[in-house]
Structure formats: C-alpha cells, structure tokens
Design a protein around this motif. Structure first.
Motif, mmCIF file in Angstrom:
data_model
loop_
_atom_site.group_PDB
_atom_site.id
_atom_site.type_symbol
_atom_site.label_atom_id
_atom_site.label_comp_id
_atom_site.label_asym_id
_atom_site.label_seq_id
_atom_site.Cartn_x
_atom_site.Cartn_y
_atom_site.Cartn_z
ATOM 1 N N THR A 157 61.980 8.606 36.318
ATOM 2 C CA THR A 157 62.791 7.706 37.125
ATOM 3 C C THR A 157 63.893 6.973 36.366
ATOM 4 N N LEU A 158 63.808 6.888 35.051
ATOM 5 C CA LEU A 158 64.801 6.137 34.292
ATOM 6 C C LEU A 158 66.201 6.706 34.534
ATOM 7 N N GLY A 159 67.107 5.841 34.953
ATOM 8 C CA GLY A 159 68.490 6.248 35.166
ATOM 9 C C GLY A 159 68.753 6.948 36.482
ATOM 10 N N TYR A 192 66.859 4.812 44.514
ATOM 11 C CA TYR A 192 65.615 5.572 44.597
ATOM 12 C C TYR A 192 65.279 5.986 46.023
ATOM 13 N N GLY A 193 64.560 7.097 46.123
ATOM 14 C CA GLY A 193 64.249 7.686 47.423
ATOM 15 C C GLY A 193 65.325 8.687 47.804
ATOM 16 N N PRO A 216 63.221 -5.621 41.696
ATOM 17 C CA PRO A 216 62.794 -5.271 40.336
ATOM 18 C C PRO A 216 63.028 -3.809 39.997
ATOM 19 N N PHE A 217 63.365 -3.568 38.757
ATOM 20 C CA PHE A 217 63.582 -2.221 38.221
ATOM 21 C C PHE A 217 64.619 -1.443 39.039
ATOM 22 N N LYS A 218 65.696 -2.155 39.374
ATOM 23 C CA LYS A 218 66.843 -1.563 40.065
ATOM 24 C C LYS A 218 66.466 -0.881 41.383
ATOM 25 N N GLY A 219 65.432 -1.403 42.046
ATOM 26 C CA GLY A 219 65.036 -0.871 43.343
ATOM 27 C C GLY A 219 63.859 0.077 43.298
ATOM 28 N N LEU A 220 63.413 0.471 42.109
ATOM 29 C CA LEU A 220 62.294 1.401 41.994
ATOM 30 C C LEU A 220 61.010 0.779 42.540
ATOM 31 N N SER A 221 60.809 -0.499 42.287
ATOM 32 C CA SER A 221 59.605 -1.158 42.795
ATOM 33 C C SER A 221 59.602 -1.214 44.317
ATOM 34 N N ALA A 245 51.925 -11.393 42.396
ATOM 35 C CA ALA A 245 52.716 -10.638 43.358
ATOM 36 C C ALA A 245 53.708 -9.753 42.599
ATOM 37 N N TRP A 246 53.824 -8.524 42.994
ATOM 38 C CA TRP A 246 54.695 -7.500 42.403
ATOM 39 C C TRP A 246 54.190 -6.987 41.052
ATOM 40 N N GLU A 247 53.144 -7.589 40.478
ATOM 41 C CA GLU A 247 52.725 -7.208 39.129
ATOM 42 C C GLU A 247 52.317 -5.738 39.050
ATOM 43 N N GLN A 248 51.492 -5.278 39.982
ATOM 44 C CA GLN A 248 51.008 -3.895 39.925
ATOM 45 C C GLN A 248 52.126 -2.894 40.199
ATOM 46 N N VAL A 249 52.937 -3.201 41.197
ATOM 47 C CA VAL A 249 54.039 -2.305 41.551
ATOM 48 C C VAL A 249 55.056 -2.233 40.413
ATOM 49 N N ASN A 250 55.383 -3.372 39.832
ATOM 50 C CA ASN A 250 56.329 -3.381 38.709
ATOM 51 C C ASN A 250 55.786 -2.624 37.502
ATOM 52 N N ALA A 251 54.484 -2.704 37.278
ATOM 53 C CA ALA A 251 53.888 -1.974 36.156
ATOM 54 C C ALA A 251 54.039 -0.463 36.360
ATOM 55 N N MET A 252 53.877 -0.020 37.602
ATOM 56 C CA MET A 252 54.070 1.405 37.892
ATOM 57 C C MET A 252 55.516 1.818 37.661
ATOM 58 N N SER A 253 56.452 0.945 38.016
ATOM 59 C CA SER A 253 57.868 1.234 37.770
ATOM 60 C C SER A 253 58.134 1.364 36.281
ATOM 61 N N ALA A 254 57.595 0.444 35.508
ATOM 62 C CA ALA A 254 57.783 0.489 34.056
ATOM 63 C C ALA A 254 57.210 1.786 33.488
ATOM 64 N N TYR A 255 56.044 2.191 33.992
ATOM 65 C CA TYR A 255 55.406 3.398 33.467
ATOM 66 C C TYR A 255 56.213 4.649 33.798
ATOM 67 N N THR A 256 56.632 4.817 35.047
ATOM 68 C CA THR A 256 57.380 6.036 35.381
ATOM 69 C C THR A 256 58.722 6.070 34.668
#
Length: 618
Positions: A269-271, A275-276, A285-290, A389-400
C-alpha cells in the motif's frame, strides 16, 4: 480475557469429532507466521522513514501490532459468518475443513480441497455430496488452520471468522506465507453461496427492488404491528445464484444493491493512495488507508451493521432489513420468527452481542454516528475494548505500508529490461504510472478510462445520509467515554473535489484510481473487474480461467492488457458468458495499446511486459 492456544494435529482431530473437548471453555486461534516463515520483506520503522513520510509509517511496536491484526483480528465477525450467514452449515463445514487440512500431513497448499458435506446447486453450479470443493483457501506448511481464518469456541460451539490475510496473503508452492499478495483463486462467491443464509448478504447482489420477493405488496402493516418480509427460500436461491457469478479472487465490496465484484487487491500500500478501486480512501490517518480498512471491517464483514443506514441509504425500512437478514439465521439464537408479534429490532436487541452499536462485530460509533462520512461508510469504527479509537486500524495501515513484494523469479536480460523501460516512457504509460510506485495518485472518470462504470459509483447512495468528517483524538479509549472529544477533519477545496469523484457524490458518476504497478506480477488478472485474464496455456477470458479454477498468468494477461487484438478476443469470451455479463465483468477499457497499431514491434511489447513485471526485483 480469551486465551489463545496453538492448534495441533491432535486438537484438529478432535474438531472432526464435534469439537467436543471445547464445549465448556472459550479459546481462539489464528495463525500468525513468524518472520522467518514469510517471503517478501516487512520493513521496520527506520527503513520506512528512509523511503516515506511520517504520515505513512509507524513505530516498530505499531508494526508488530499491525501484523497481529492483519493475520488474526476478525473484530468478532465469526458471529455474522457462522451464526447468521451460516457459512459452515451447508456443503462447506468446519469439520470437513479440518479433515482436509489433516490429510495434508503438514504440507501447505494454495487451494484447500474440502469434501462437500451435502449437495449444492445454484446458478449452473452443481456439487454433489462427497465432491471436493476447490476453495482457494491457503494453508501454510505445518499449520492446521487456513491462512486468515480464526477458529473460536464461544457459547459452547465452534465458530470461524476471517481476517485481512484470508484475501490479502497467500502461500507459495513450498507453503511459505506471502503477506500482501492477493489470494487470486479464493472462491469467495461460492463459499458464501454455500452458506445456509446467504440472503443475509443480499446487499452485495443485483437487488433492484426487494418487493420482488415479498409475499404481499405491503411491506409493513403498522396497525397489526406485523412486518412483511421477502420469501426466504426465493431470496436465498436468488442470492446464491448471484454469488456464484463472482470469479475466484473477487468480492463485491459495496452495498449499492448491484452485483459488481472487484478483484482482491494486493496490500503493497505504500505510495498507492488514494485507496480502494474508486479511490474513496483519501483522508484521515495514513493518507486514507485507515478509512479504507475501516470500511472493510465495519461494512463488509457484518451486514447487520448496515441496519442503522438501511432506511436513508438503501431505502429499506430498518425492521424489514433486519428481518430479512435474520429470518433464516443459522443459529436459533439469532433467528427471527416472522410470525411473532415482536419486531426484528426488538428481537435483535435481546440477542445483540455488542449492544450500543448496530451489528454484531466489535465496533464503536464513529465520531459522526449515525451519519456517514469520508472516514466511515456506515458510521462505525471497528475497535475492541482495551485499545484506543483507530489504534487497531492504524496499526494495520502501518503494517501493510511496510510490505514489499518478493522476487518474481523471472529471468530477463539486462538489455531487454532497459528496452522495456524505454518503451514504457515512449508509449506514454509514464504519464499516469509515474514515480517510484508507478502511479500519479490521480482519479479517472469511467468515461475516460472506458471500463465498466458500475463499481465507480458504488458509494453514490451514501450521499443521502452524509456529513462532514470528524475524528476522535488518538488517545480516546475504548469503550468510549460518555462524551468523547471530537475533532473536525479540515478538507481543502481540492480534496473536496477529488473526494466527490471517489464517492460519486453530486453530479459525479464516480471514478477509478490510477493504481500503483508495484508488485504487478502478483496481481494478475488485470483491471478492477479482473476481466483481463489469460491462462498459462493461453486460455482466453475469465470463463476459461478463473471460473474453471485456473489462475491467470501474469505474462499472458499483461500482454492482453496492452495488445488490441488479444484484448478483443478476451472481451468476446467474457461477454459470451451470461454470468460475467450480468456481474459487470468484461475486461473493457484502458485502451492504451503497445502493439503494431501504435508502431511497436512484438519484441518491444515483450520487453515492456518483462520490465513491468520485474521492476520491483531491481
């Protein structure tokens, strides 16, 4: 707190006998691969910062959490898929899944073959009891659960749900895990159709008017306090026939009451913002990825969550909507009796496992609830107690964002590779697919790109119940405090313009994003509808490849994308199949040819193909 145990072959064998050892305890398990058992690279925070901005990176701790969420977090969707949709109550059962895995003797597979527990028939698909169902589920070597599937014992019975990894990770021929690579042969439509209550997912089908399935003309008799629901059997058969139209590796991801599946995308997903497929994930967060990940877990993993917006968005009364979903629920606890004097809303309130929010998944009201915003298509946010709030979703964004594709293994001479790079520029591909990730991060209207316009407008209905986006501060605990703080998300006029395109709001007919070509080798077939599919033996079209259980070949499919003659043949094959035509799958559009019609030789065409497929190897 539920304990997580590693499933062994012994435990799996017990599962076949009815999971009898677990009747009175709770446990859950999903496989999270150790780093040494994955191919490809998961960058750490320092490596990410060297190639991207802080807006797209996370700490090492956040990346570790994100990996756990990616492979194992279901947000409780096992309740919807097991107890309501009845995914495992038909031909496809948990005991037979386990039996199939045990028969692997510890070897992995990229498509688990599961014995049908009963016969199944829908839309021209016929499976007899005892036949092997080619599921497309991946199993890593030495494991005893499918990748991305969590087994849970809850309320004295076994359930199963799915995480991101079920669709967005694969295993190779040696059983190694490939995080971020889409599971292109996952038979999502067939697996859903085999459920005993597939009708609970009806919003993802070509449903112009629910009245077609009503026994009587009046939907609700307010005086009698009785609700007229669709004919359960008739609706079930219709939905089953719609689902089996989906090619392997595709899923319908919008609740627009149209059957317009899109292929599962990679997770490099980076760059790759916005998204979608329609570019709806642009802000937050994460430019819309979250926001995109939020949409996946709050909307598509729990159809009950849509009950609060069914009236204003779908034009379906809330009680009619809930009653339709629950009248055939797999487990009696969630099964609504249409002959009762109780409304579906009152009935569900008594059995709701997550009171306070619509649906059965672990979610919280988004900052704009009950209204929809650019951050949440149903006004909800997946989140479990104990997190922010948003912690789990943001972590997934960081990982992908940390994922990189593995080497393709393709062999190309350096001179051919460099020639392909020159052809890429000369043919004008670089005008849209520019930069490090080969995308200009823009949106294109359907009329300009020429692909089927249906999916581009997938979020248009949401405009009826829309409001300006707001967010909770990052330190907001879950469960939410009584009066949580909310922050306005400020949008520039340019962002508003592009968001209306991505969401098909106003006079917009929607758009398709210019995707990154990063890891292109791993994402065949091509285009949003997966329509440009050619097999390894030059089988043309989706009906001769994906619908036959054959994977699309990256080299041959990419040639069909850029060769006008070959593409026409692919489109003709697709359009000759009524299943594909009525599911908006054609392979039309993106007519940017690199062939003799535009002055390029066959050698130059092949050089371009090998450059595009191999550029992440360099």
């Amino acid at each position: 707190m539920k304990k997580i145990f590693r499933i062994t072959a012994v435990v799996a064998a017990v599962a076949i006998l009815g999971w009898c050892l677990f009747t009175f305890i709770e446990f859950e398990y999903a496989y999270i691969p150790p780093d040494r058992e994955t191919r490809g690279k998961e960058r750490n925070s320092a490596e990410l910062l060297s190639v991207s901005s802080k807006a797209e990176t996370g700490s090492d701790e956040q990346l570790k959490l994100g990996k756990k969420m990616f492979f194992a977090e279901t947000f409780g969707n096992e309740v919807f898929f097991t107890d309501i949709l009845g995914m495992f109550d038909g031909a496809f059962t948990l005991s037979n899944i386990t039996k199939a895995i045990i028969q692997l003797h510890g070897e992995g597979t990229s498509s688990l073959k599961v014995e049908a527990a009963q016969s199944f028939q829908a839309g021209g698909v016929s499976i007899k009891k005892g036949d092997l169902i080619d599921t497309g589920l991946d199993v890593a070597k030495g494991t005893y659960v499918p990748l991305g599937v969590k087994f849970v014992v809850d309320e004295g019975r076994m359930k199963a749900g799915v995480s991101c990894a079920a669709c967005h990770a694969s295993v190779d021929g040696k059983g190694n895990v490939l995080p971020g690579i889409p599971n292109t042969d996952l038979n999502i439509g067939l697996i859903l159709a085999m459920g005993s209550n597939s009708a609970s997912y009806f919003t993802h089908t070509e449903m112009k008017n629910l009245r077609e399935f009503m026994k009587k003309a009046d939907e609700i008799s307010k005086e009698k306090q009785q609700i007229q629901l669709p004919d359960a059997e008739k609706l079930e058969k219709f939905v089953d026939a719609e689902f089996v139209k989906w090619p392997r590796g595709s899923n319908d991801t919008t609740i627009d009451l149209e059957n317009n599946p899109v292929q599962v995308s990679d997770s490099f997903t980076l760059g790759d913002q916005p998204y979608g497929w329609s570019g709806q994930g642009q802000v937050g967060p994460f430019k819309g990825l979250s926001a995109l990940i939020n949409n996946t877990h709050s909307q598509n993993m729990d159809a009950v969550s849509q009950s609060s917006i069914s009236g204003p968005v779908l034009g379906i009364d809330k009680d009619v909507y809930l009653g339709t979903l629950l009248q055939r629920a797999a487990h009696k606890k969630y099964r609504y009796d249409p002959t009762s004097k109780e409304t579906p809303s009152a009935f569900f309130a008594k059995v709701d496992p997550t009171p306070g929010v619509p649906g059965v998944n672990r979610m919280i009201p988004a900052a704009t609830y009950p209204k929809i915003s650019y951050l949440s298509s149903v006004g909800l946010l997946p989140s479990a107690s104990g997190y922010k709030a948003w912690e789990q979703v943001n972590a997934m964004s960081a990982y992908t964002n940390s994922l990189q594709p593995p080497s393709t293994g393709l062999k190309t001479e350096a001179a051919v590779y460099e020639e392909g790079k020159r052809v890429f520029a000369k043919a004008g591909c670089i005008s849209c697919h520019a930069g490090e990730y080969l995308t200009n991060n823009q949106l294109i209207k359907p009329g300009e790109i020429g692909t089927d316009p249906s999916r581009a407008a997938g979020f248009k209905r949401t405009e009826k119940y829309f409001t300006s986006p707001k967010m909770y501060p990052s330190d907001t605990p879950v469960p939410l405090p009584k009066h949580p703080k909310k922050e306005d998300l400020q949008l520039t006029p340019e962002q508003e313009k592009h968001l209306k395109l991505g969401w098909a709001h106003g006079n917009s007919s929607g758009a398709y994003k210019v995707p990154s070509l990063y890891g292109l080798y791993w994402s065949a077939p091509y285009l949003h509808d997966a329509g440009v599919a050619v097999g390894s033996k030059n089988e043309l079209g989706v009906s001769n490849t994906l619908m036959q259980g054959k994977k699309a070949d990256a080299v041959n499919s990419l040639q069909a994308l850029v060769d006008s003659k070959l593409r026409r043949q692919v489109i003709e094959e697709n359009l000759s199949d009524n299943r594909l035509r009525t599911a908006h799958i054609s392979g039309n559009g993106h007519e940017f040819w690199v062939d003799e019609t535009t002055g390029f030789t066959s050698r130059e065409q092949q050089a371009l193909i090998h450059y595009l497929l191999r550029f992440t190897d360099e």
